[in-house]
Scaffold this active site. Structure first.
Site, PDB file in Angstrom:
ATOM      1  N   PHE A 157       0.855  -1.197   0.000  1.00  0.00           N
ATOM      2  CA  PHE A 157       0.000   0.000   0.000  1.00  0.00           C
ATOM      3  C   PHE A 157       0.887   1.242   0.000  1.00  0.00           C
ATOM      4  O   PHE A 157       0.668   2.198   0.720  1.00  0.00           O
ATOM      5  CB  PHE A 157      -0.927  -0.045   1.226  1.00  0.00           C
ATOM      6  CG  PHE A 157      -2.202   0.736   1.060  1.00  0.00           C
ATOM      7  CD1 PHE A 157      -2.981   0.626  -0.084  1.00  0.00           C
ATOM      8  CD2 PHE A 157      -2.651   1.578   2.085  1.00  0.00           C
ATOM      9  CE1 PHE A 157      -4.168   1.331  -0.222  1.00  0.00           C
ATOM     10  CE2 PHE A 157      -3.836   2.291   1.955  1.00  0.00           C
ATOM     11  CZ  PHE A 157      -4.595   2.170   0.803  1.00  0.00           C
TER      12      PHE A 157
ATOM     13  N   THR B 220       4.501  -4.590  -4.074  1.00  0.00           N
ATOM     14  CA  THR B 220       5.480  -4.357  -3.006  1.00  0.00           C
ATOM     15  C   THR B 220       6.775  -3.838  -3.640  1.00  0.00           C
ATOM     16  O   THR B 220       6.840  -3.624  -4.848  1.00  0.00           O
ATOM     17  CB  THR B 220       5.755  -5.643  -2.187  1.00  0.00           C
ATOM     18  OG1 THR B 220       6.319  -6.619  -3.063  1.00  0.00           O
ATOM     19  CG2 THR B 220       4.482  -6.189  -1.548  1.00  0.00           C
TER      20      THR B 220
ATOM     21  N   LYS C  91       9.049  -4.962 -10.637  1.00  0.00           N
ATOM     22  CA  LYS C  91       9.991  -5.377 -11.681  1.00  0.00           C
ATOM     23  C   LYS C  91      10.796  -6.616 -11.293  1.00  0.00           C
ATOM     24  O   LYS C  91      11.163  -7.419 -12.158  1.00  0.00           O
ATOM     25  CB  LYS C  91      10.965  -4.220 -11.977  1.00  0.00           C
ATOM     26  CG  LYS C  91      10.302  -3.081 -12.702  1.00  0.00           C
ATOM     27  CD  LYS C  91      10.910  -1.734 -12.368  1.00  0.00           C
ATOM     28  CE  LYS C  91      10.322  -1.163 -11.102  1.00  0.00           C
ATOM     29  NZ  LYS C  91      10.687   0.232 -10.819  1.00  0.00           N
TER      30      LYS C  91
ATOM     31  N   GLU D 173       2.204  -5.047 -17.217  1.00  0.00           N
ATOM     32  CA  GLU D 173       2.404  -3.880 -18.092  1.00  0.00           C
ATOM     33  C   GLU D 173       3.188  -2.767 -17.391  1.00  0.00           C
ATOM     34  O   GLU D 173       4.033  -2.106 -17.982  1.00  0.00           O
ATOM     35  CB  GLU D 173       1.024  -3.355 -18.548  1.00  0.00           C
ATOM     36  CG  GLU D 173       1.073  -2.180 -19.498  1.00  0.00           C
ATOM     37  CD  GLU D 173       1.808  -2.489 -20.799  1.00  0.00           C
ATOM     38  OE1 GLU D 173       1.330  -3.324 -21.570  1.00  0.00           O
ATOM     39  OE2 GLU D 173       2.866  -1.881 -21.035  1.00  0.00           O
TER      40      GLU D 173
ATOM     41  N   VAL E  18       7.474  -1.766 -17.041  1.00  0.00           N
ATOM     42  CA  VAL E  18       8.333  -0.952 -17.927  1.00  0.00           C
ATOM     43  C   VAL E  18       7.546   0.284 -18.364  1.00  0.00           C
ATOM     44  O   VAL E  18       6.449   0.171 -18.906  1.00  0.00           O
ATOM     45  CB  VAL E  18       8.775  -1.766 -19.172  1.00  0.00           C
ATOM     46  CG1 VAL E  18       9.705  -0.928 -20.056  1.00  0.00           C
ATOM     47  CG2 VAL E  18       9.464  -3.064 -18.765  1.00  0.00           C
TER      48      VAL E  18
ATOM     49  N   GLY F  14       7.224  10.733  -5.936  1.00  0.00           N
ATOM     50  CA  GLY F  14       6.892   9.299  -6.025  1.00  0.00           C
ATOM     51  C   GLY F  14       7.508   8.615  -7.231  1.00  0.00           C
ATOM     52  O   GLY F  14       7.040   7.560  -7.655  1.00  0.00           O
TER      53      GLY F  14
ATOM     54  N   GLU G 252      12.731   4.759  -6.543  1.00  0.00           N
ATOM     55  CA  GLU G 252      12.563   3.487  -5.845  1.00  0.00           C
ATOM     56  C   GLU G 252      12.657   3.715  -4.338  1.00  0.00           C
ATOM     57  O   GLU G 252      13.220   4.731  -3.891  1.00  0.00           O
ATOM     58  CB  GLU G 252      13.684   2.521  -6.259  1.00  0.00           C
ATOM     59  CG  GLU G 252      13.653   2.130  -7.723  1.00  0.00           C
ATOM     60  CD  GLU G 252      12.359   1.434  -8.108  1.00  0.00           C
ATOM     61  OE1 GLU G 252      12.065   0.368  -7.563  1.00  0.00           O
ATOM     62  OE2 GLU G 252      11.619   1.979  -8.949  1.00  0.00           O
TER      63      GLU G 252
ATOM     64  N   ASP H  66      17.511  -0.177 -11.883  1.00  0.00           N
ATOM     65  CA  ASP H  66      16.120  -0.169 -12.356  1.00  0.00           C
ATOM     66  C   ASP H  66      16.034  -0.320 -13.888  1.00  0.00           C
ATOM     67  O   ASP H  66      15.346  -1.223 -14.381  1.00  0.00           O
ATOM     68  CB  ASP H  66      15.440   1.122 -11.860  1.00  0.00           C
ATOM     69  CG  ASP H  66      14.059   1.293 -12.423  1.00  0.00           C
ATOM     70  OD1 ASP H  66      13.124   0.669 -11.906  1.00  0.00           O
ATOM     71  OD2 ASP H  66      13.905   2.030 -13.420  1.00  0.00           O
TER      72      ASP H  66
ATOM     73  N   LYS I  21      14.556  -3.384 -16.237  1.00  0.00           N
ATOM     74  CA  LYS I  21      13.559  -3.217 -17.309  1.00  0.00           C
ATOM     75  C   LYS I  21      14.053  -3.817 -18.621  1.00  0.00           C
ATOM     76  O   LYS I  21      13.280  -4.431 -19.370  1.00  0.00           O
ATOM     77  CB  LYS I  21      13.217  -1.741 -17.465  1.00  0.00           C
ATOM     78  CG  LYS I  21      12.366  -1.225 -16.300  1.00  0.00           C
ATOM     79  CD  LYS I  21      12.333   0.279 -16.234  1.00  0.00           C
ATOM     80  CE  LYS I  21      11.437   0.765 -15.091  1.00  0.00           C
ATOM     81  NZ  LYS I  21      11.666   2.172 -14.741  1.00  0.00           N
TER      82      LYS I  21
HETATM   83  N1  HSE Z   1      11.976   4.347 -10.041  1.00  0.00           N
HETATM   84  C1  HSE Z   1      11.404   4.049 -11.309  1.00  0.00           C
HETATM   85  C2  HSE Z   1      11.741   5.160 -12.275  1.00  0.00           C
HETATM   86  C3  HSE Z   1       9.926   3.887 -11.142  1.00  0.00           C
HETATM   87  O1  HSE Z   1      12.151   6.229 -11.814  1.00  0.00           O
HETATM   88  O2  HSE Z   1      11.635   4.976 -13.484  1.00  0.00           O
HETATM   89  C4  HSE Z   1       9.220   3.356 -12.357  1.00  0.00           C
HETATM   90  O3  HSE Z   1       9.632   2.056 -12.688  1.00  0.00           O
END
Ligand code: HSE
Length: 375
Positions: free
Chosen positions: A31, A123, A152, A176, A179, A233, A236, A247, A251
């Protein structure tokens, strides 16, 4: 370097049978930013979903390591859960303040024993082992529950293990949002351009680092830009996942594993982040007619796949040089269409919540058509 398992985009795994769900009862695992973004979108669109698609959905369980775990088989008051966590930073606030029949169930018990028929796994991302999301997803698939995830880790490290589980248990595994958040990439590659063979992909696949590089060009310090990306937001839970390029490496691994027919772990991607790049470097590059961008690249070479993520100087005349802020872009080189580019938001609370919503609608559409599973 990495073996190509096959060279064609894989067709959907389908069985023509009717398995329509009257009401999606969702167990929301996590959450945080995405879980709350999705909840907000679901509340806003509930009536529209029913009227437009005949899709009925409600959250019956929320399980979060920090906020606590609540379950009501009749459905939760989702707005109340949002309000509680957004008003206070108090640990286990959901369990303390929310009057429901069941509280404090752990993740596996929530997945196994609630009446949920769909598990939304949002999560935190762990690109080394995929845990704890990997266990959550495996448990759900084995229980015959559909899964939607934006996490991911499990898809990057264990797609080739999860796909047969979904097929065997005849459920959907949708990802979806792993990525480019809600910007459609996975279904675009697997469905909209199916029939094309993909030889190479190049793009900007991390919103946080692209945002930081943009802000440094405007004169911000690295640290201030990162703090803003966290506030919005984008970053990560552990932002070194962005800054050190784990990250986008994850992807790239997802794309190789799910649409290029290859097999690669994020740790095998040749990876360099933006930690060493200063505001001065960014501004000097501009004066020389370039922009520094964190470029993810993968290509097939003979029987191998070569994947990398590295900061590169991109000439200002190149389209990727003009992808700014949290926007991401992916250019795919194909045999039948030449180059095709997808561009759009790469991160964000509502943007990633949208990815969960679109997967939910896709599951409903497939089930309505009698397509019983997909991974
Ligand atoms: N931390 C990742 C980014 C979030 O900034 O792209 C989305 O996957």
């Amino acid at each position: 370097m990495f073996v190509i398992l096959n060279v064609l985009l894989k067709p959907l795994e389908v069985v023509i049978m009717s398995a329509k769900i009257d009401e999606y009862k969702i167990a929301l695992m996590g959450f945080g930013t995405v879980g709350r973004g999705f909840t907000e979108i679901l509340i806003k669109n509930r009536e529209w979903l029913r009227e437009t698609y005949g899709l009925k959905a409600k959250i019956v369980a929320i399980c979060d390591i920090y906020w606590g775990s609540i379950y009501d088989p009749a459905g939760l008051n989702e707005a109340k859960a949002l309000e509680l966590v957004e008003k206070t930073k108090e640990e286990k606030i959901l369990e303390k303040e929310y009057d429901v029949p069941h509280k404090g169930w752990n993740a596996v018990k929530t997945i196994k024993e609630t009446n949920a028929n769909l598990v939304v796994e949002v999560t935190w991302t762990n690109l080394k082992t995929g845990e704890p999301g990997l266990t959550h997803i495996k448990t759900a698939l084995k229980e015959g529950k559909h899964v939607v995830t934006t996490n991911k880790g499990p898809i990057a490290v264990a797609y080739h293990e999860l796909k047969p589980l979904a097929v065997e248990n005849q459920v959907f595994l949708m990802y979806e949002g792993t990525v480019m958040s809600g910007t459609p990439v996975i279904r675009f590659l697997r469905e909209a351009i199916s029939g094309c063979h993909i030889e190479e992909m190049r793009g900007i696949l991390n919103g946080t680092t692209n945002f930081i590089l943009t802000k440094m060009e405007e004169g911000w310090t690295f640290d201030d830009a990162l703090k803003e990306a966290q506030r919005l937001g984008y970053a990560e839970a552990d932002p070194s996942g962005d800054i050190d390029a784990w990250d986008p490496a994850g992807k790239i691994a997802i794309l190789v594993n799910t649409v290029m027919g290859g097999k690669i772990h994020p740790k095998e991607v040749d990876r360099e982040g933006i930690r060493g790049i200063t505001r001065e470097d960014v501004q000097k590059a501009i004066k020389e007619g370039n922009r520094i961008k964190l470029i993810a690249h993968v290509r097939k070479e003979g029987g191998e796949i070569k994947a990398s993520v590295k900061p590169q100087k991109v000439p200002l005349s190149h389209p990727l040089a003009n992808v700014m802020d949290v926007t991401n872009a992916l250019t795919v080189s194909t045999d039948h269409l030449g180059e095709v580019t997808v561009i759009g938001p790469g991160a964000g609370r509502i943007q990633t919540g949208q990815a969960v919503l679109t997967d939910l609608i896709a599951i409903h559409r497939y089930l309505t058509k009698g397509i019983k599973f997909y991974a």
